[in-house]
Design a protein around this motif. Sequence first.
Motif, PDB file in Angstrom:
ATOM      1  N   ASN A   1      40.597  37.428  52.465  1.00 31.79           N
ATOM      2  CA  ASN A   1      41.139  37.713  53.801  1.00 31.79           C
ATOM      3  C   ASN A   1      41.939  39.006  53.802  1.00 31.79           C
ATOM      4  O   ASN A   1      41.853  39.796  54.740  1.00 31.79           O
ATOM      5  CB  ASN A   1      42.010  36.554  54.303  1.00 31.79           C
ATOM      6  N   HIS A   2      42.714  39.227  52.742  1.00 30.78           N
ATOM      7  CA  HIS A   2      43.489  40.464  52.611  1.00 30.78           C
ATOM      8  C   HIS A   2      42.552  41.676  52.577  1.00 30.78           C
ATOM      9  O   HIS A   2      42.792  42.682  53.251  1.00 30.78           O
ATOM     10  CB  HIS A   2      44.357  40.410  51.355  1.00 30.78           C
TER      11      HIS A   2
ATOM     12  N   LYS B   1      41.056  42.333  56.041  1.00 34.56           N
ATOM     13  CA  LYS B   1      42.007  42.951  56.976  1.00 34.56           C
ATOM     14  C   LYS B   1      42.120  44.459  56.751  1.00 34.56           C
ATOM     15  O   LYS B   1      42.508  45.189  57.655  1.00 34.56           O
ATOM     16  CB  LYS B   1      43.379  42.284  56.843  1.00 34.56           C
TER      17      LYS B   1
ATOM     18  N   HIS C   1      41.912  28.490  47.205  1.00 36.31           N
ATOM     19  CA  HIS C   1      42.856  28.952  48.228  1.00 36.31           C
ATOM     20  C   HIS C   1      43.299  30.379  47.920  1.00 36.31           C
ATOM     21  O   HIS C   1      43.347  31.242  48.809  1.00 36.31           O
ATOM     22  CB  HIS C   1      44.055  28.009  48.310  1.00 36.31           C
ATOM     23  N   SER C   2      43.598  30.646  46.662  1.00 33.40           N
ATOM     24  CA  SER C   2      44.008  31.987  46.239  1.00 33.40           C
ATOM     25  C   SER C   2      42.875  32.992  46.473  1.00 33.40           C
ATOM     26  O   SER C   2      43.101  34.103  46.961  1.00 33.40           O
ATOM     27  CB  SER C   2      44.413  31.956  44.768  1.00 33.40           C
TER      28      SER C   2
ATOM     29  N   ARG D   1      40.487  32.740  48.664  1.00 36.75           N
ATOM     30  CA  ARG D   1      40.351  32.915  50.112  1.00 36.75           C
ATOM     31  C   ARG D   1      41.393  33.898  50.639  1.00 36.75           C
ATOM     32  O   ARG D   1      41.075  34.779  51.451  1.00 36.75           O
ATOM     33  CB  ARG D   1      40.495  31.566  50.803  1.00 36.75           C
ATOM     34  N   GLN D   2      42.626  33.770  50.180  1.00 35.18           N
ATOM     35  CA  GLN D   2      43.690  34.682  50.610  1.00 35.18           C
ATOM     36  C   GLN D   2      43.360  36.122  50.208  1.00 35.18           C
ATOM     37  O   GLN D   2      43.551  37.058  50.991  1.00 35.18           O
ATOM     38  CB  GLN D   2      45.031  34.274  50.003  1.00 35.18           C
ATOM     39  N   GLU D   3      42.874  36.288  48.998  1.00 33.79           N
ATOM     40  CA  GLU D   3      42.531  37.633  48.522  1.00 33.79           C
ATOM     41  C   GLU D   3      41.415  38.244  49.359  1.00 33.79           C
ATOM     42  O   GLU D   3      41.473  39.413  49.746  1.00 33.79           O
ATOM     43  CB  GLU D   3      42.126  37.578  47.050  1.00 33.79           C
TER      44      GLU D   3
END
Length: 132
Positions: free
Chosen positions: A110-111, A114, A103-104, A106-108
């Motif tokens: 996605n960041h 963006k 999850h971490s 994936r967030q990184e």
Amino acid sequence: MPQTYSIGEMGRLTDTKIETIRYYERAGLLPSPPRSAGNYRVYTQEHLGRLGFIRRARELGFPLNQVRMLLNLAAQTDRSCEDVDILVREHILEIDRKIRDLHSLRQELNHLLKQCQHGEIGECRIIDALGR
């Protein structure tokens, strides 16, 4: 006469590659079968059941050391299943840790995505973040 199986039949019946079956034998998870007069491995129903157990445990993500422990515990039929419960709880904790890590990650990602300006590779912020 009891049912016997060739290594190829064992592989087909359990969806296991032949080399994996040999590996489990070398690792001591699957007892080495007797050999035929032609020096072929001759597996029994017990081998088939044990290989099925190993495959299912691996499908559930248990590492080989825990599969070995589960096999040892399974052989002690009159024992409390508390140790099995402990192993499963430990495995669930490890799965939960991996989920958090993914999850971490994936967030990184996605960041980073963006921040993409859809320009040229020479100015790509994702490549920069990876340490070009």
